[in-house]
Write a protein that holds these residues in place. Structure first.
Motif, PDB file in Angstrom:
ATOM      1  N   THR A  86      29.479  31.575  49.962  1.00 13.86           N
ATOM      2  CA  THR A  86      29.449  33.026  49.763  1.00 13.86           C
ATOM      3  C   THR A  86      29.987  33.451  48.405  1.00 13.86           C
ATOM      4  OG1 THR A  86      29.770  33.302  52.133  1.00 13.86           O
ATOM      5  CG2 THR A  86      30.149  35.223  50.753  1.00 13.86           C
ATOM      6  N   LYS A  87      31.101  32.883  47.996  1.00  7.10           N
ATOM      7  CA  LYS A  87      31.691  33.301  46.716  1.00  7.10           C
ATOM      8  C   LYS A  87      30.767  32.958  45.548  1.00  7.10           C
ATOM      9  CE  LYS A  87      35.956  33.258  44.025  1.00  7.10           C
ATOM     10  NZ  LYS A  87      37.330  32.704  43.864  1.00  7.10           N
ATOM     11  N   ALA A  88      30.014  31.893  45.676  1.00 10.99           N
ATOM     12  CA  ALA A  88      29.067  31.534  44.618  1.00 10.99           C
ATOM     13  C   ALA A  88      27.996  32.607  44.479  1.00 10.99           C
ATOM     14  CB  ALA A  88      28.430  30.187  44.914  1.00 10.99           C
ATOM     15  N   ALA A  89      27.537  33.143  45.622  1.00  8.88           N
ATOM     16  CA  ALA A  89      26.541  34.217  45.576  1.00  8.88           C
ATOM     17  C   ALA A  89      27.117  35.447  44.893  1.00  8.88           C
ATOM     18  CB  ALA A  89      26.078  34.559  46.993  1.00  8.88           C
ATOM     19  N   PHE A  90      28.372  35.760  45.200  1.00 10.39           N
ATOM     20  CA  PHE A  90      29.011  36.919  44.568  1.00 10.39           C
ATOM     21  C   PHE A  90      29.148  36.730  43.056  1.00 10.39           C
ATOM     22  CE2 PHE A  90      33.103  38.693  43.042  1.00 10.39           C
ATOM     23  CZ  PHE A  90      32.739  40.036  43.039  1.00 10.39           C
ATOM     24  N   ILE A  91      29.562  35.545  42.641  1.00 14.30           N
ATOM     25  CA  ILE A  91      29.724  35.282  41.205  1.00 14.30           C
ATOM     26  C   ILE A  91      28.373  35.359  40.498  1.00 14.30           C
ATOM     27  CG2 ILE A  91      30.291  33.501  39.503  1.00 14.30           C
ATOM     28  CD1 ILE A  91      32.605  32.669  41.347  1.00 14.30           C
ATOM     29  N   LEU A  92      27.337  34.837  41.129  1.00 17.07           N
ATOM     30  CA  LEU A  92      25.998  34.947  40.544  1.00 17.07           C
ATOM     31  C   LEU A  92      25.606  36.415  40.368  1.00 17.07           C
ATOM     32  CD1 LEU A  92      23.786  32.229  42.275  1.00 17.07           C
ATOM     33  CD2 LEU A  92      24.279  32.440  39.836  1.00 17.07           C
ATOM     34  N   TRP A 134      21.636  38.565  45.203  1.00 17.57           N
ATOM     35  CA  TRP A 134      22.772  37.698  45.514  1.00 17.57           C
ATOM     36  C   TRP A 134      23.932  38.479  46.116  1.00 17.57           C
ATOM     37  CZ3 TRP A 134      21.788  32.864  46.065  1.00 17.57           C
ATOM     38  CH2 TRP A 134      20.808  32.236  45.285  1.00 17.57           C
ATOM     39  N   ALA A 135      24.134  39.719  45.655  1.00 17.45           N
ATOM     40  CA  ALA A 135      25.211  40.534  46.219  1.00 17.45           C
ATOM     41  C   ALA A 135      24.953  40.813  47.697  1.00 17.45           C
ATOM     42  CB  ALA A 135      25.346  41.850  45.447  1.00 17.45           C
ATOM     43  N   LYS A 141      27.505  38.605  54.661  1.00 18.96           N
ATOM     44  CA  LYS A 141      28.451  37.662  55.257  1.00 18.96           C
ATOM     45  C   LYS A 141      29.869  38.222  55.296  1.00 18.96           C
ATOM     46  CE  LYS A 141      25.826  33.508  54.049  1.00 18.96           C
ATOM     47  NZ  LYS A 141      25.847  32.205  53.350  1.00 18.96           N
ATOM     48  N   GLY A 142      29.991  39.544  54.923  1.00 22.83           N
ATOM     49  CA  GLY A 142      31.293  40.202  55.029  1.00 22.83           C
ATOM     50  C   GLY A 142      32.185  40.073  53.823  1.00 22.83           C
ATOM     51  N   TYR A 143      31.643  39.599  52.695  1.00 23.31           N
ATOM     52  CA  TYR A 143      32.452  39.454  51.481  1.00 23.31           C
ATOM     53  C   TYR A 143      32.641  40.843  50.880  1.00 23.31           C
ATOM     54  CZ  TYR A 143      34.295  36.852  47.475  1.00 23.31           C
ATOM     55  OH  TYR A 143      35.106  36.319  46.510  1.00 23.31           O
ATOM     56  N   ALA A 144      33.870  41.383  50.931  1.00 20.82           N
ATOM     57  CA  ALA A 144      34.117  42.791  50.607  1.00 20.82           C
ATOM     58  C   ALA A 144      33.775  43.128  49.158  1.00 20.82           C
ATOM     59  CB  ALA A 144      35.581  43.142  50.892  1.00 20.82           C
ATOM     60  N   ASP A 145      34.135  42.255  48.210  1.00 23.11           N
ATOM     61  CA  ASP A 145      33.820  42.533  46.805  1.00 23.11           C
ATOM     62  C   ASP A 145      32.313  42.608  46.583  1.00 23.11           C
ATOM     63  OD1 ASP A 145      36.452  42.684  46.090  1.00 23.11           O
ATOM     64  OD2 ASP A 145      36.592  40.627  45.358  1.00 23.11           O
ATOM     65  N   LEU A 168      26.574  54.298  49.606  1.00 20.14           N
ATOM     66  CA  LEU A 168      27.820  54.806  50.204  1.00 20.14           C
ATOM     67  C   LEU A 168      28.203  54.021  51.451  1.00 20.14           C
ATOM     68  CD1 LEU A 168      27.408  58.687  49.866  1.00 20.14           C
ATOM     69  CD2 LEU A 168      29.064  57.235  48.692  1.00 20.14           C
ATOM     70  N   VAL A 169      27.204  53.604  52.224  1.00 23.46           N
ATOM     71  CA  VAL A 169      27.480  52.812  53.423  1.00 23.46           C
ATOM     72  C   VAL A 169      28.184  51.515  53.048  1.00 23.46           C
ATOM     73  CG1 VAL A 169      26.425  51.494  55.307  1.00 23.46           C
ATOM     74  CG2 VAL A 169      25.572  53.789  54.742  1.00 23.46           C
ATOM     75  N   TRP A 170      27.695  50.860  52.009  1.00 27.73           N
ATOM     76  CA  TRP A 170      28.301  49.587  51.594  1.00 27.73           C
ATOM     77  C   TRP A 170      29.650  49.796  50.919  1.00 27.73           C
ATOM     78  CZ3 TRP A 170      26.944  45.107  53.461  1.00 27.73           C
ATOM     79  CH2 TRP A 170      25.671  44.964  53.993  1.00 27.73           C
ATOM     80  N   TYR A 171      29.793  50.891  50.153  1.00 27.15           N
ATOM     81  CA  TYR A 171      31.109  51.201  49.585  1.00 27.15           C
ATOM     82  C   TYR A 171      32.130  51.388  50.707  1.00 27.15           C
ATOM     83  CZ  TYR A 171      29.748  52.059  44.671  1.00 27.15           C
ATOM     84  OH  TYR A 171      29.350  51.932  43.363  1.00 27.15           O
ATOM     85  N   ARG A 172      31.728  52.092  51.772  1.00 34.06           N
ATOM     86  CA  ARG A 172      32.643  52.343  52.875  1.00 34.06           C
ATOM     87  C   ARG A 172      33.020  51.040  53.584  1.00 34.06           C
ATOM     88  NH1 ARG A 172      36.494  55.024  53.464  1.00 34.06           N
ATOM     89  NH2 ARG A 172      35.352  56.892  52.815  1.00 34.06           N
ATOM     90  N   LYS A 173      32.045  50.147  53.782  1.00 31.10           N
ATOM     91  CA  LYS A 173      32.351  48.855  54.392  1.00 31.10           C
ATOM     92  C   LYS A 173      33.380  48.100  53.555  1.00 31.10           C
ATOM     93  CE  LYS A 173      27.991  47.958  56.828  1.00 31.10           C
ATOM     94  NZ  LYS A 173      26.833  47.061  56.987  1.00 31.10           N
ATOM     95  N   ALA A 174      33.178  48.110  52.239  1.00 34.32           N
ATOM     96  CA  ALA A 174      34.112  47.410  51.357  1.00 34.32           C
ATOM     97  C   ALA A 174      35.495  48.038  51.410  1.00 34.32           C
ATOM     98  CB  ALA A 174      33.573  47.432  49.923  1.00 34.32           C
ATOM     99  N   ALA A 175      35.547  49.376  51.386  1.00 40.30           N
ATOM    100  CA  ALA A 175      36.831  50.070  51.426  1.00 40.30           C
ATOM    101  C   ALA A 175      37.549  49.802  52.742  1.00 40.30           C
ATOM    102  CB  ALA A 175      36.619  51.575  51.228  1.00 40.30           C
TER     103      ALA A 175
END
Length: 597
Positions: A86-92, A134-135, A141-145, A168-175
C-alpha cells in the motif's frame, strides 16, 4: 533430508526470508553498512519479496546504500505496488503528482528493471490520472494519507477528473482517520465557498486541526484569517505568531508576511535586519512578490538612503520569476534614469516584457515611449500588432493605445478615421480615450468638426479628474466653444488642475482674476498665481509678473523685480518681454526724478 538442505541452501523458507529482511534493514540503519544492506535487499527483491521490492525502491529514491536514481526508484516502487504494498502505491501517487520524466515508465517489451539506464529528462509535468489511479488503490485499503491525496486530485485536478463532492468524502475519511492533510483539505474546501463569518469559522475549525499537526499551509492560512478577522477574532499579534511558525516550515508567503511585519513592527517588535532576512529567504525560494517588495524597500529607503543598485537587482529577480509589476518598474527606472543610466531601449525591453506578463500599464507606457521617442519602425509594428490583437479581444486600454497610434501614424500608417473608431470604443471606460476622442471631434480630425459632441466627451474626462481635460474644458467654457460660456465653472476647473501642480492652469487663474472675465477681479490674487506659474518656468507668467510689478497693477511697484521677470521671459525668447523691458528702462531713464537728478 535433501529437500531441507535445498531450502536452507536457497533460503526459501519464510523464517529465513524474514531473518534476512530484518538483517538487511538493520544494515541500512548504519551508514557504513548501508551498501551491504542494499545488496541483501536486492537479492530478496529478485526473489519477488514485496517488502524488499518496496525497500529497494526507497533506497534508490533516498540514495541509501546506492546512488540516488529516480527512474530505478519508481520502477521498483511500481513492482511493489502491483504486488499490493500500500505505501508503495501512495509514494507512486505522490511522485506522479509532482511530475516524473517519461523514462520512469517500463520500457516496451522490457522484462526487467535492469535494462540500460539513461539519465532522466527534465520533461516533468504532473500526471493527475496516474496519481489518482495509485492514490485510489491505497485509499481503498484505508491508507489515510492516500485518502487525503485522492481527495485533493478530485478537488483540484483536471476537469475530466474533478469531482469536488467526492473529494470531500475522501477528505473526511482521511480526517476521521486522524490525517491532518484531510483536515487541511476540508478547510481549503470550506474557504473556497465561505461567504459569511460562520462559514469562515467552520473553515478555521478544520484548519486549526491541520495547524496543530504542524502543516505549514494551515499555519499560514490561520495567520491570514487572524490578520483579517475572518471567522476568528482579528489579532495582528497572533497572526504574526502563526506567520512565524509557517515561515519556519518554508511557506514562502508566510516568510514574506512575517518579514514585512518585522520591517514595519506590525504585531511584532520592529526588527529591520530580521525582517529583511525573512524577505530574502522568501525571495530566494522563488517568491516573486517578496523580491519585488525588497526592490521597493531598497528603492524607497527604509531608515536608510535608497540603494538603487540593490533595488534593481531584486526587481530583476522578481521579473525573472514572472512578476509583471517588477518588470514595469524596471522600465520606468530606465526611462527616467533613476539608479540606472537613462536608456530608452532598455525601458522599451522592460515595458514589452511587463506587457507580455500581463501588466496593462506597461502597454500604455510602451505606447507612450513609441509616440515620444520615435522608436524604429519594426518596434512600432510589433507594438501595434500587440495592441490590435488585444483591442480586438475587447481590451479597451489597448484599443485606446491603438487609436492614438493610428491618429499619430506611429508604427502604422496614419488613419484618423479608423483612429476615431477605436477611440470611441475605448471611450466607454477609458478616461484618456474620452479626452482624445473629444479633441479629435473638436478639431475635425477624421470626421467633420463637431464642437458640441467633442465638448461633451472632454467634459466627461474632466469630471473623471483628468487634469488635461479639466484645462481644455475650462478653455472651452471661457470661450463658449461647443456650448455656453461659464467663467465661474472654468475658474473652478483651473483651480482643480492647479492643485495637481499644473502650471498652465496657474497662469489661467491669474488671467481670469486679473479682470475682463465674468468673475470678481482680484489683482492681488492674480499676481500671486502668476508668480507661482512664473517660478515654475512659465514664460507667459514671467511676462505678466514683469507687467504687474512694473506698473503696480496689484498695488506693489518694484522696478528691479520687474526687470528680473522680464529678463527671465526674455531668456525663453519672449519677444514682448524684450520690448517691454526696453520701454521700462527708457521710461525710468527719462522719468522726472532722473531728469532733476
Amino acid at each position: 533430508m535433501v529437500f531441507g538442505f535445498v531450502k536452507r541452501l536457497w533460503g526459501r523458507d519464510e523464517t529465513s526470508i524474514e531473518a534476512r529482511l530484518t538483517h538487511a534493514k538493520g544494515l541500512l540503519e548504519n551508514h557504513d553498512d548501508a551498501a551491504k544492506g542494499f545488496s541483501q535487499l536486492s537479492a530478496l527483491a529478485r526473489e519477488n519479496n514485496v517488502e524488499a521490492l518496496f525497500l529497494v525502491g526507497e533506497c534508490y529514491l533516498n540514495g541509501t546504500g546506492v546512488p540516488p536514481n529516480l527512474v530505478e526508484g519508481v520502477r521498483w516502487m511500481r513492482r511493489a505496488a502491483k504486488k499490493g504494498w500500500t505505501k508503495a502505491a501512495f509514494i507512486l501517487a505522490t511522485l506522479y503528482l509532482h511530475g516524473l520524466p517519461p523514462e520512469v515508465e517500463e520500457p516496451a517489451g522490457a522484462s526487467s528493471v535492469f535494462d540500460e539506464i539513461k539519465p532522466p529528462s527534465d520533461n516533468r509535468e504532473p500526471d493527475y490520472r496516474k496519481a489518482a489511479y495509485w492514490a485510489k488503490i491505497a485509499a481503498d485499503k484505508g491508507y489515510a494519507d492516500a485518502q487525503a491525496m485522492y481527495g485533493y486530485v478530485l478537488s483540484s485536478g483536471p476537469d475530466d477528473l474533478r469531482d469536488p463532492e467526492e473529494g470531500l468524502v475522501w477528505y473526511r475519511k482521511a480526517a476521521d482517520a486522524g490525517c491532518v492533510q484531510g483536515h487541511l483539505g476540508l478547510g481549503l474546501a470550506a474557504l473556497n465557498i465561505a461567504r459569511t463569518q460562520d462559514d469562515y469559522a467552520a473553515a478555521a475549525k478544520e484548519l486549526h486541526q491541520a495547524a496543530e499537526g504542524g502543516l505549514g499551509t494551515a499555519l499560514y492560512l490561520i495567520g491570514v484569517m487572524r490578520e483579517r478577522g475572518l471567522g476568528l477574532p482579528q489579532d495582528q499579534t497572533i497572526a504574526m505568531q502563526y506567520y512565524e511558525q509557517a515561515a519556519e516550515k518554508n511557506v514562502h508567503a508566510a516568510q514574506a508576511k512575517y518579514g514585512l511585519g518585522l520591517m514595519a513592527g506590525l504585531g511584532v517588535k520592529k526588527n529591520l535586519a530580521r525582517g529583511e532576512t525573512w524577505l530574502r529567504r522568501a525571495a530566494l525560494s522563488g517568491d516573486a512578490e517578496a523580491a519585488a517588495v525588497l526592490g521597493d524597500l531598497y528603492g524607497h529607503g527604509v531608515d536608510l538612503p535608497p540603494n538603487y543598485a540593490e533595488a534593481v537587482s531584486w526587481y530583476r529577480f522578481a521579473s525573472d520569476h514572472g512578476h509583471a509589476s517588477a518588470s514595469h518598474t524596471l522600465g520606468m527606472l530606465y526611462q527616467a534614469g533613476v539608479g540606472v543610466p537613462k536608456d530608452p531601449e532598455a525601458a522599451e525591453y522592460w515595458f514589452k516584457l511587463a506587457a507580455q506578463q500581463g501588466n496593462k500599464d506597461a502597454s500604455a507606457d510602451l505606447g507612450n515611449l513609441v509616440l515620444r521617442d520615435g522608436d524604429p519602425a519594426h518596434v512600432g509594428e510589433q507594438v501595434m500588432a500587440s495592441y490590435r490583437e488585444l483591442a480586438e479581444k475587447g481590451d479597451l486600454l489597448a484599443a485606446f493605445n491603438f487609436g492614438v497610434c493610428l491618429a499619430q501614424g506611429v508604427g502604422i500608417e496614419k488613419n484618423e478615421e479608423q483612429a476615431l473608431v477605436w477611440l470611441k470604443r475605448a471611450a466607454e471606460k477609458v478616461v484618456n480615450a474620452q479626452y482624445w476622442y473629444g479633441q479629435m471631434l473638436v478639431a475635425g480630425r477624421g470626421t467633420d468638426e463637431n464642437l458640441e459632441e467633442g465638448r461633451s466627451w472632454i467634459q466627461k474626462a474632466s469630471e473623471a479628474g483628468m487634469v488635461d481635460a479639466q484645462i481644455t474644458y475650462a478653455d472651452m467654457l471661457v470661450r463658449g466653444e461647443g456650448g455656453p460660456k461659464n467663467h465661474h465653472l472654468a475658474l473652478e476647473l483651473y483651480k482643480k488642475a492647479a492643485e495637481s501642480g499644473n502650471v498652465p492652469a496657474m497662469f489661467s487663474i491669474g488671467a481670469m482674476l486679473g479682470g475682463g472675465h465674468d468673475v470678481a477681479e482680484d489683482r492681488i490674487a492674480a499676481q500671486q498665481w502668476f508668480q507661482k506659474a512664473a517660478e515654475k518656468g512659465s514664460p507667459a507668467a514671467q511676462l505678466m509678473m514683469g507687467r504687474y510689478l512694473a506698473n503696480g497693477l496689484a498695488g506693489e511697484r518694484d522696478i528691479e523685480k520687474a526687470r528680473f521677470w522680464y529678463r527671465k521671459a526674455e531668456e525663453q525668447n519672449v519677444f514682448q518681454a524684450s520690448a517691454e523691458l526696453s520701454a521700462l528702462n527708457m521710461a525710468e531713464h527719462y522719468s522726472p526724478a532722473s531728469v532733476e537728478a
